[in-house]
Write an enzyme that holds these catalytic residues in place. Structure first.
Site, mmCIF file in Angstrom:
data_model
loop_
_atom_site.group_PDB
_atom_site.id
_atom_site.type_symbol
_atom_site.label_atom_id
_atom_site.label_comp_id
_atom_site.label_asym_id
_atom_site.label_seq_id
_atom_site.Cartn_x
_atom_site.Cartn_y
_atom_site.Cartn_z
ATOM 1 N N GLU A 11 0.820 -1.222 0.000
ATOM 2 C CA GLU A 11 0.000 0.000 0.000
ATOM 3 C C GLU A 11 0.856 1.277 0.000
ATOM 4 O OE1 GLU A 11 -4.223 -1.314 1.904
ATOM 5 O OE2 GLU A 11 -2.711 -0.723 3.362
ATOM 6 N N GLU A 64 -6.724 -7.765 -1.286
ATOM 7 C CA GLU A 64 -7.318 -7.826 0.043
ATOM 8 C C GLU A 64 -8.800 -7.505 -0.063
ATOM 9 O OE1 GLU A 64 -5.405 -5.476 3.008
ATOM 10 O OE2 GLU A 64 -3.414 -6.334 2.645
#
Length: 636
Positions: free
Chosen positions: A201, A277
């Protein structure tokens, strides 16, 4: 019978040697034969892309993954959890790799016991699962400092997650060691690892444009040859892209699914789509509620992702537990530390039990693959044991004499810079600061995260993020001022990870005058720390208790040790240890009310329980077979 030798039969012997080598190579590959059809075993193409599809060898491959973190699950239960993942109809395991646990001190690596990453990956392969490895170095994962070791913060100029030399030098030494372990486990070397994620991320951080290409090269230079991926939420997706690396997305709501077909398409064209995710629930913070996501909503969203032709990874499939002090925290408007349980309202519970989500998704994934999944393993046994009443007691002030000698310093030293642990500072636990004062007034300072203030042995209050001053009452003569500071968890996500030093930060002031001459005790609460207390050090619990204090008791277990949950009604805040295992923190502010105690950590007969309580003790510790994680709050 003739006696064979290289001299007499060179042709025959050479042929036998070649046959042996060939047999070794075939058998080595057949170790993974449960993963793919046997007719593919001689191939070495690995996972690749072809238009909108993933291709594994010559076949279209849809990744159906689930996340389990080996470091949050007792090793004895790895097989059970992985079998349950396989039985849900999934074909791929994903896991993060926590640098801070694997290199607790510079150059000192730990891949043993519950941190045996290679054994975890090999076990997944034997069960029939592919592996996507997420080695960071930063992993977020609601773990302390996002998995980065706290000793990095000894450098006052440290810039984490950038190409700052002090950071990259440490990354390279860590990757040298880590990659030597995982490179042989890649698919093209006969292993189950089909893809590796580059950092985590970074689009949401994005402080150094050279950083992600640097991490990519660091992986490739050390032998990573499988497909590389990035992982970002929809807001950070565009900024997290790296040339030659497939972008994937993280999300939860159906409203975010549009980003699968819009943002991903705009940044990398027609490529396989993957939700790296899909958040099956959410983590909890002390003082909040237990977050849950309705199973019907999970089924609808996962079905929509599958119908769209995308690959998916369930984060989390099984969350496990933040044993010890490894939990992270968030700090935007307010500082919020994560609870001990990492149940996450995932597909399996914290203790590995099935949920409604599991039942619904197993049916869905069985339909997708067209092959009935294997039968699910039986549930792990749970037990209610007799309540345990502590019998012995040791106040913190009496325990000090059995600890290592304190650090002496003119000014306070933060936890990470203490000259302990071979110069690596202190990562977790508590720090006790002690000095002498001669007057009353206003005490002020920067305490991270929570400091209990004592005059001699009497508690007069707390300092934390919101309370930065406390009044010292009038005293006669000199007084010992003590502050017990707890590291409640370093922030694991956000732009302020560089400032996550713990303890007393800078000077401590009385009436705006800096206090001097401190004794500083490191209370890291490790097994070695607790072993300093001999049986002779403990005393029978007195009528008048002084806190903080350690309490010692015995939990009696029958012939078949089983999982249980400890409930500490009447206790306020502290930590529980059973047979040397740190179960984690408890706190009566909730939401979590019970601590998970794995049966594999219990012995038949008497089990040693130590409780460190900061404020007030209850009369007993109860056992239950049902977890209590607090008042539910549906995720919006």
């Amino acid at each position: 019978m003739p006696k064979w030798s290289l001299r007499r039969r060179p042709g025959r012997t050479l042929g036998l040697l070649l046959l042996l080598v060939l047999s070794f190579l075939v058998l080595r590959r057949l170790n993974w034969s449960t993963l793919v059809p046997l007719w593919l075993q001689h191939q070495r193409l690995g996972l690749r892309t072809k238009g909108p599809d993933f291709i594994l060898e010559d076949s279209i491959f849809q990744i159906l993954g689930g996340s389990i973190h080996y470091f949050r699950v007792p090793r004895e239960y790895w097989r059970d959890r992985l079998l349950k993942l396989k039985a849900c109809g999934l074909n791929t395991l994903t896991t993060y790799v926590p640098w801070n646990l694997h290199e607790p001190e510079r150059g000192k690596f730990d891949f043993s016991g519950n941190l045996d990453l290679e054994a975890f990956i090999q076990l997944a392969a034997k069960i029939g699962l592919w592996v996507i490895l997420r080695p960071g170095p930063y992993i977020c994962s609601e773990i302390d400092l996002g998995g980065l070791p706290s000793w990095l913060l000894q450098d006052p100029d440290m810039k984490l997650r950038t190409t700052y030399h002090g950071f990259t030098k440490a990354v390279e030494l860590y990757f040298d060691h880590l990659m030597s372990r995982v490179v042989p486990l890649q698919y093209k070397h006969g292993g189950p690892i089909i893809a590796v994620q580059v950092e985590n991320e970074y689009g949401s951080y994005n402080k150094d444009r050279a950083y992600m290409p640097y991490i990519k090269k660091a992986l490739e230079d050390r032998g990573i040859i499988e497909m590389l991926l990035t992982s970002d939420n929809k807001d950070g997706l565009e900024k997290g892209v790296v040339d030659g690396v497939l972008a994937t997305i993280n999300l939860q709501s159906q409203q975010e699914l549009m980003a699968l077909n819009t943002v991903l398409l705009s940044i990398q064209g027609i490529q396989p789509k993957m939700v790296m995710e899909y958040w099956t629930g959410w983590f909890d913070s002390w003082g909040g509620s237990h977050n849950i996501l309705d199973s019907s909503e999970v089924l609808q969203t996962v079905s929509a992702i599958i119908k769209d032709g995308s690959s998916i990874n369930l984060y989390m499939f099984h969350g496990g537990t933040n044993f010890g002090f490894i939990n992270g925290a968030m700090h935007f408007n307010d500082y919020k530390a994560d609870v001990t349980s990492y149940d996450y309202d995932a597909i399996l519970t914290e203790a590995g039990d099935y949920t409604a989500k599991y039942t619904k998704l197993r049916e869905l994934f069985g339909t997708v693959s067209g092959i009935p999944p294997p039968p699910p393993p039986e549930l792990t046994a749970k037990m209610v044991y007799e309540p345990m009443s502590p019998a012995l007691y040791l106040s913190l002030w009496d325990a000090i004499q059995y600890m290592d000698k304190p650090v002496t310093s003119e000014t306070p030293i933060n936890m990470e810079n203490l000259p302990v642990n071979n110069g690596n500072g202190q990562a977790f636990g508590y720090v006790l600061y002690e000095t002498t004062i001669f007057s009353s007034g206003v005490l002020s300072g920067l305490v991270r995260d929570r400091g209990q203030v004592f005059l001699n042995r009497v508690s007069i209050g707390f300092l934390d993020y919101k309370t930065t001053k406390i009044t010292i009452p009038l005293t006669q003569g000199y007084t010992i001022l003590r502050i017990l500071v707890e590291n409640r968890g370093r922030v694991n996500y956000g732009n302020n990870i560089d400032s996550q030093r713990k303890g007393l930060i800078g000077n401590l002031y009385l009436n705006n005058k800096a206090l001097k001459n401190f004794k500083i005790y490191s209370l890291d609460m490790t097994k070695q720390f607790l072993q300093r207390f001999d049986m002779d050090n403990w005393s029978v619990i007195p009528k008048e208790l002084t806190f903080p204090a350690f309490f010692l008791g015995a939990l009696s277990v029958g012939i078949y040790p089983s999982d249980t949950f400890l409930k500490l009604e009447g206790w306020v805040k502290g930590v529980v240890f059973v047979n040397g295992h740190n179960l984690g923190r408890y706190w009566n502010v909730g939401p979590q009310e019970t601590l998970y105690l794995p049966g594999v950590w219990l012995d038949k007969g008497i089990n040693k329980v130590i409780i460190f309580e900061e404020t007030m003790s209850g009369s007993m510790v109860q056992s239950t077979d049902i977890p209590h994680l607090g008042r539910n709050q549906y995720i919006n």
